[in-house]
Design a protein around this motif. Structure first.
Motif, PDB file in Angstrom:
ATOM      1  N   VAL A  31       0.829  -1.206   0.000  1.00 35.36           N
ATOM      2  CA  VAL A  31       0.000   0.000   0.000  1.00 35.36           C
ATOM      3  C   VAL A  31       0.864   1.256   0.000  1.00 35.36           C
ATOM      4  O   VAL A  31       0.550   2.248  -0.666  1.00 35.36           O
ATOM      5  N   ALA A  32       1.975   1.201   0.768  1.00 34.31           N
ATOM      6  CA  ALA A  32       2.934   2.310   0.829  1.00 34.31           C
ATOM      7  C   ALA A  32       2.275   3.626   1.232  1.00 34.31           C
ATOM      8  O   ALA A  32       2.562   4.677   0.671  1.00 34.31           O
ATOM      9  N   ASN A  33       1.373   3.547   2.224  1.00 36.95           N
ATOM     10  CA  ASN A  33       0.698   4.739   2.742  1.00 36.95           C
ATOM     11  C   ASN A  33       1.262   5.049   4.135  1.00 36.95           C
ATOM     12  O   ASN A  33       1.349   4.160   4.977  1.00 36.95           O
ATOM     13  N   PRO A  34       1.658   6.312   4.398  1.00 39.35           N
ATOM     14  CA  PRO A  34       2.260   6.643   5.698  1.00 39.35           C
ATOM     15  C   PRO A  34       1.379   6.258   6.892  1.00 39.35           C
ATOM     16  O   PRO A  34       1.883   5.775   7.914  1.00 39.35           O
ATOM     17  N   PHE A  35       0.066   6.464   6.762  1.00 35.97           N
ATOM     18  CA  PHE A  35      -0.830   6.140   7.872  1.00 35.97           C
ATOM     19  C   PHE A  35      -0.894   4.631   8.095  1.00 35.97           C
ATOM     20  O   PHE A  35      -0.917   4.169   9.240  1.00 35.97           O
ATOM     21  N   VAL A  36      -0.903   3.862   7.014  1.00 35.51           N
ATOM     22  CA  VAL A  36      -0.927   2.397   7.132  1.00 35.51           C
ATOM     23  C   VAL A  36       0.356   1.912   7.800  1.00 35.51           C
ATOM     24  O   VAL A  36       0.334   1.019   8.654  1.00 35.51           O
ATOM     25  N   TYR A  37       1.481   2.508   7.429  1.00 32.93           N
ATOM     26  CA  TYR A  37       2.746   2.167   8.097  1.00 32.93           C
ATOM     27  C   TYR A  37       2.680   2.497   9.586  1.00 32.93           C
ATOM     28  O   TYR A  37       3.141   1.719  10.429  1.00 32.93           O
ATOM     29  N   HIS A  38       2.109   3.652   9.911  1.00 35.63           N
ATOM     30  CA  HIS A  38       1.989   4.083  11.311  1.00 35.63           C
ATOM     31  C   HIS A  38       1.176   3.072  12.121  1.00 35.63           C
ATOM     32  O   HIS A  38       1.600   2.646  13.205  1.00 35.63           O
ATOM     33  N   VAL A  39       0.033   2.680  11.584  1.00 32.25           N
ATOM     34  CA  VAL A  39      -0.813   1.694  12.269  1.00 32.25           C
ATOM     35  C   VAL A  39      -0.077   0.356  12.384  1.00 32.25           C
ATOM     36  O   VAL A  39      -0.118  -0.307  13.429  1.00 32.25           O
ATOM     37  N   GLY A  40       0.615  -0.040  11.313  1.00 34.16           N
ATOM     38  CA  GLY A  40       1.365  -1.295  11.332  1.00 34.16           C
ATOM     39  C   GLY A  40       2.446  -1.312  12.397  1.00 34.16           C
ATOM     40  O   GLY A  40       2.652  -2.325  13.085  1.00 34.16           O
ATOM     41  N   ILE A  41       3.133  -0.191  12.567  1.00 32.14           N
ATOM     42  CA  ILE A  41       4.178  -0.085  13.597  1.00 32.14           C
ATOM     43  C   ILE A  41       3.563  -0.215  14.983  1.00 32.14           C
ATOM     44  O   ILE A  41       4.072  -0.956  15.838  1.00 32.14           O
TER      45      ILE A  41
END
Length: 315
Positions: A31-41
């Motif tokens: 997806v490479a979306n900053p918010f998705v990365y944030h939630v994933g972290i």
């Protein structure tokens, strides 16, 4: 004929669970979306804390100190890297070792009691740790916490951006799961199950039950410390309220929702519960009510948790 059939069903369920977790873990990379990365972290960090709670549950003990021990890891890693200018790996290693040592020392006394008494002792330990962070402005910063915590990095590789940090969290989580899997299987798994089922019989075979309980408590504390280190270096700021007993209770809820009897339970619980409040963000006034109702429905209709449902589906 029955045993192989049951074994095949369990294996199929485990494969289904593994494939689902891998697919979800890979989602941010595509997806490479900053918010998705944030939630994933955040999911990865919370899964580590939930995993530390899970280890204690597997020997029939509820530790309410896990968030406090996570805080020890966070503050140790932050102070060592920020004030002493040590590399991230040094701070991370100390963040893992220090809570483990604290658990080993305290556990040599606390683990001699069971049930509610142990839960109360660990509750007191967790609250005492948070109180230390609040009262000692030097070096912990008091209620204001610590700021300007440096980013994580190994050598020339830095995890200053979310995609890199997500990969770091993913690696740490996988290592923790593999370690827990090894601890809960084979001879050690049989012994830990014996602690839960019939400790007296285990001791009659010459096995030191307290030593094994100490191993599990120290391992759980070390995993919580790793979560704390990642939390500190991701946000760049930490404060005492981030490590109170409510955080431990949330990790316990993740285990219940994910499945108490399954190693995948903490991860599945974190995958569901960390993003869940975001779904109700538009209904801010009723966010807590909707969140509570969602948990109630999950516990009513999935008594064995998400992992139990997936294992059943795999059969």
């Amino acid at each position: 004929m029955i045993a192989p059939s049951v074994s095949r069903r369990k294996a199929a369920g485990a494969i289904v669970t593994l494939l689902l977790v891998v697919a979800i873990a890979a989602t941010p990379l595509f997806v490479a979306n900053p918010f998705v990365y944030h939630v994933g972290i955040l999911v990865g960090i919370e899964a580590l804390l939930a995993l530390s709670v899970h280890l204690m549950i597997r020997i029939g003990q509820l530790s309410l100190a896990q968030a406090g021990l996570m805080g020890v890891g966070a503050y140790v890693s932050a102070l060592v890297t920020r004030d002493l200018q040590a590399p991230f790996l040094v701070g991370f290693s100390l963040a893992v070792v220090t809570p483990g040592l604290i658990a080993a020392v305290i556990g040599s006394v606390a683990l001699r009691v069971r049930g509610a008494h142990f839960a109360l002792l660990t509750f007191a330990l967790g609250e005492a740790i948070v109180l230390l962070f609040v009262e000692f402005v030097f070096p912990f910063g008091g209620n204001n916490g610590l700021m300007n915590i440096p980013s994580a990095g190994i050598g020339r590789w830095t995890a200053a951006e979310r995609p890199e940090f997500y990969l770091l969290v993913l690696v740490v989580l996988v290592v923790a799961i593999v370690y827990c899997r090894g601890l809960l299987s084979g001879r050690s798994g049989t012994i830990l199950q014996g602690l839960l089922d019939n400790e007296a019989l285990l001791q009659s075979w010459g096995i030191n039950a307290l030593s094994w309980r100490l191993l599990v408590f120290a391992s759980a504390a070390a995993i919580a410390g790793a979560a704390g280190s990642l939390y500190a270096h991701y946000l760049g700021f930490i404060s005492p309220e981030a490590f109170n007993v409510t955080v431990t209770v949330n990790a316990l809820v993740m285990n219940v929702v994910g499945g108490l009897g399954f190693l995948a339970g903490p991860v599945l619980g974190a995958l569901l519960l960390v993003p869940l409040p975001e779904l109700f963000r538009s209904a801010l006034l009723y966010q807590q009510l909707l969140y509570g109702l969602s948990l109630l429905l999950l516990m009513l209709f999935l008594p064995r948790g998400l992992a139990g449902l997936l294992r059943k589906g795999g059969s």
